[in-house]
Design an enzyme around this catalytic site. Structure first.
Site, short mmCIF file in Angstrom:
data_model
loop_
_atom_site.label_atom_id
_atom_site.label_comp_id
_atom_site.label_asym_id
_atom_site.label_seq_id
_atom_site.Cartn_x
_atom_site.Cartn_y
_atom_site.Cartn_z
CG ASP A 101 30.62 108.81 42.36
OD1 ASP A 101 30.59 107.67 42.50
OD2 ASP A 101 30.07 109.74 43.01
CB SER B 193 37.52 92.30 51.72
OG SER B 193 38.41 92.56 52.81
CE1 TYR C 277 35.70 97.36 52.81
CE2 TYR C 277 36.42 95.17 54.11
CZ TYR C 277 36.98 96.03 53.09
OH TYR C 277 38.03 95.96 52.39
CE LYS D 92 35.89 94.52 49.32
NZ LYS D 92 35.79 95.36 48.61
#
Length: 276
Positions: free
Chosen positions: A59, A142, A155, A159
């Protein structure tokens, strides 16, 4: 094969873009270590590539798992030349107004632990080896690290945080380790959502992304996973990218050059230039 003799460690390398990166780096002559949570997919990776890879189940939120991956890589291949923190999850564009109040804390912690802390843990675990090899770090970012609407606030915030992380680490680790980032765009993979928002079984491949992006991207279509890998090979090579550190490559199909009224400004070029 430009990377013969090089050793790469990739997190989240058993599926999607990560798997495409493993395949590309092996094809370029590198040895590859992969940290991923899926034992089944890692077994498939070992079956496909044999002694060219070493796979570690773990993980990315666990520093101990990351250290174990680094140790296994060094034990198998003797060094680490390039680290690619790549594992991540997506919030499926869940807007702030749609975030349930009772889930915000858990969702924030989950996405930041995987998308940001997972990167910090990876670099921390591999740092002695990277300094010793005068290596490099390539962070998967991204388009959401540069523009809105590539995710929801959770999100997108992660990023943007990775963009800052690239710049800070490029400074802190100079002159021994180069740190760069690749801002990939839309891609049909098995990218999953947040457990805390009930999205862990939802895959981005279930969305009609190719259709949605066809008229949005200036290049005219959505790239596949393999087409994104060349940027990582470039940053990993020791001969072609020596000046690059703290560099952020928008590698997203041209999202930053979309016009106000149209994403594509040259639709009539073939007609005007009499090209069939």
């Amino acid at each position: 094969m430009r990377l013969t003799g090089e050793v790469i460690l990739i997190t989240g390398g058993a599926a999607g873009l990560g798997r495409a990166l493993v395949d590309r780096f092996v094809a370029e002559g590198a040895k590859v270590a992969v940290l991923d949570k899926s034992a089944e997919r890692l077994q498939q990776l070992e079956s496909d590539h044999g002694e060219e890879v070493v796979c570690i189940v773990g993980d990315v939120r666990s520093l101990e798992d990351q250290k174990r991956a680094a140790s296994c890589c060094i034990a198998k291949f003797g060094k680490i030349d390039t680290l690619i923190p790549n594992a991540g999850i997506w919030d499926y564009n869940t807007s702030l107004v749609d975030l349930p109040e009772d889930s915000i804390d858990a969702a924030f912690d989950e996405v930041f632990q995987i998308n940001v802390k997972g990167y910090i843990h990876a670099v921390k675990a591999c740092l002695p080896a990277l300094v010793a090899s005068r290596g490099s770090v390539i962070c998967t970012i991204s388009n959401a690290g540069f523009y809105p609407n590539g995710g929801g606030p959770l999100y997108t915030a992660t990023k943007h945080a990775v963009v800052g992380l690239v710049r800070e680490l490029a400074f802190e680790l100079a002159p021994y380790v180069r740190v760069n980032g690749v801002g990939v765009g839309g891609i049909s993979t098995d990218l999953r959502g947040l457990c805390s928002l009930g999205m862990s079984e939802q895959s981005i491949s279930s969305l009609p992304l190719a259709e949605l992006l066809q008229d949005v991207l200036p290049i005219g279509r959505m790239p596949n996973a393999e087409e994104y890998t060349g940027a990582y090979v470039f940053f990993a090579t020791r001969c072609d990218s020596v000046p690059a550190t703290g560099a952020l490559l928008n590698y997203d199909g041209g999202m930053g050059v979309r016009g106000i009224f149209s994403a594509v400004g040259g639709k009539d070029l073939l007609e005007k230039l009499n090209i069939n």
